[in-house]
Design a protein around this motif. Structure first.
Motif, short mmCIF file in Angstrom:
data_model
loop_
_atom_site.label_atom_id
_atom_site.label_comp_id
_atom_site.label_asym_id
_atom_site.label_seq_id
_atom_site.Cartn_x
_atom_site.Cartn_y
_atom_site.Cartn_z
N ILE A 27 4.52 -41.04 63.47
CA ILE A 27 5.76 -40.84 62.30
C ILE A 27 6.46 -42.15 62.23
CG2 ILE A 27 5.57 -38.16 62.51
CD1 ILE A 27 8.06 -38.52 64.27
N LYS A 28 7.54 -42.00 61.36
CA LYS A 28 8.57 -42.92 61.19
C LYS A 28 9.85 -42.11 61.25
CE LYS A 28 10.89 -46.11 58.16
NZ LYS A 28 10.93 -46.81 56.71
N VAL A 29 10.63 -42.18 62.38
CA VAL A 29 12.03 -41.52 62.22
C VAL A 29 13.00 -41.92 61.39
CG1 VAL A 29 13.68 -40.45 63.87
CG2 VAL A 29 11.59 -40.60 64.69
N CYS A 30 13.38 -41.39 60.46
CA CYS A 30 14.44 -41.84 59.58
C CYS A 30 15.52 -41.48 60.04
CB CYS A 30 14.15 -41.41 58.18
SG CYS A 30 12.43 -41.56 57.52
N TYR A 31 16.03 -40.36 60.32
CA TYR A 31 17.44 -39.82 60.91
C TYR A 31 17.29 -38.93 61.99
CZ TYR A 31 22.23 -38.88 59.65
OH TYR A 31 23.68 -38.58 59.58
N VAL A 32 18.16 -38.95 62.97
CA VAL A 32 18.36 -37.98 63.72
C VAL A 32 19.89 -37.28 63.88
CG1 VAL A 32 18.27 -37.34 66.14
CG2 VAL A 32 16.61 -38.97 65.18
N THR A 33 20.01 -35.95 64.04
CA THR A 33 21.58 -35.41 64.11
C THR A 33 21.41 -34.42 65.13
OG1 THR A 33 20.69 -33.55 62.65
CG2 THR A 33 21.80 -35.49 61.55
N GLN A 34 22.59 -34.29 65.59
CA GLN A 34 22.88 -33.19 66.88
C GLN A 34 24.05 -32.45 66.65
OE1 GLN A 34 25.44 -33.45 69.46
NE2 GLN A 34 24.94 -31.56 69.83
N SER A 35 23.81 -31.10 66.65
CA SER A 35 24.97 -30.30 66.42
C SER A 35 24.96 -29.35 67.52
CB SER A 35 24.82 -29.70 65.17
OG SER A 35 23.69 -28.93 64.85
N GLN A 36 25.84 -28.18 67.30
CA GLN A 36 25.76 -27.06 68.15
C GLN A 36 26.08 -25.63 67.37
OE1 GLN A 36 28.65 -27.71 71.38
NE2 GLN A 36 29.86 -26.03 71.00
N CYS A 37 25.51 -24.72 67.77
CA CYS A 37 25.91 -23.56 67.02
C CYS A 37 25.47 -22.31 68.01
CB CYS A 37 24.56 -23.32 65.93
SG CYS A 37 23.12 -23.26 66.40
N GLU A 38 25.90 -21.13 67.57
CA GLU A 38 26.03 -20.04 68.36
C GLU A 38 24.79 -19.16 67.99
OE1 GLU A 38 28.77 -15.96 69.26
OE2 GLU A 38 29.56 -17.77 68.05
N LYS A 39 24.17 -18.60 69.09
CA LYS A 39 22.95 -17.91 68.82
C LYS A 39 23.23 -16.66 69.76
CE LYS A 39 17.90 -17.93 68.86
NZ LYS A 39 16.56 -18.67 69.23
N GLN A 40 23.06 -15.56 69.44
CA GLN A 40 23.38 -14.33 70.16
C GLN A 40 24.49 -14.52 71.14
OE1 GLN A 40 19.47 -13.64 71.79
NE2 GLN A 40 18.70 -12.96 69.84
N GLY A 41 25.52 -14.92 70.74
CA GLY A 41 26.88 -14.99 71.63
C GLY A 41 26.91 -16.35 72.57
N ARG A 42 25.86 -17.22 72.40
CA ARG A 42 25.77 -18.43 73.40
C ARG A 42 25.56 -19.47 72.31
NH1 ARG A 42 21.23 -17.85 77.72
NH2 ARG A 42 22.57 -19.33 78.72
N PHE A 43 26.15 -20.75 73.02
CA PHE A 43 26.08 -21.99 72.22
C PHE A 43 24.70 -22.51 72.56
CE2 PHE A 43 30.81 -21.40 72.05
CZ PHE A 43 30.88 -21.75 71.04
N VAL A 44 24.07 -23.01 71.66
CA VAL A 44 22.87 -23.96 71.69
C VAL A 44 23.07 -25.25 71.11
CG1 VAL A 44 21.52 -21.82 71.89
CG2 VAL A 44 21.97 -22.67 69.71
N ILE A 45 22.17 -26.01 71.73
CA ILE A 45 22.28 -27.37 71.11
C ILE A 45 21.17 -27.62 70.07
CG2 ILE A 45 21.94 -29.84 71.64
CD1 ILE A 45 24.32 -28.81 72.84
N VAL A 46 21.33 -28.13 68.85
CA VAL A 46 20.39 -28.24 67.89
C VAL A 46 20.20 -29.92 67.51
CG1 VAL A 46 19.45 -27.81 65.62
CG2 VAL A 46 20.90 -26.00 66.74
N VAL A 47 18.80 -30.31 67.82
CA VAL A 47 18.66 -31.52 67.42
C VAL A 47 17.60 -31.64 66.38
CG1 VAL A 47 17.66 -33.90 68.27
CG2 VAL A 47 19.04 -32.47 69.98
#
Length: 54
Positions: A27-47
């Motif tokens: 693949i050719k990576v075009c863009y990467v983002t990182q965020s955080q959200c809540e899932k079932q009361g716990r914070f998770v990292i989303v890349v």
């Protein structure tokens, strides 16, 4: 363009999953983002990796 999302409880786990996945992809990576959200009361990292197949 396609997207692959890595959702994990820690930054280290997200990094490991991404590093395990990348070498097997043509693949050719075009863009990467990182965020955080809540899932079932716990914070998770989303890349999110936006890429084009080669």
């Amino acid at each position: 363009m396609e997207v692959k999302m890595f959702v994990h409880n820690s930054p280290d786990a997200a990094e490991k999953a991404l590093n395990d996945w990348l070498p097997s992809q043509k693949i050719k990576v075009c863009y990467v983002t990182q965020s955080q959200c809540e899932k079932q009361g716990r914070f998770v990292i989303v890349v999110s990796v936006f890429y084009e197949k080669q």
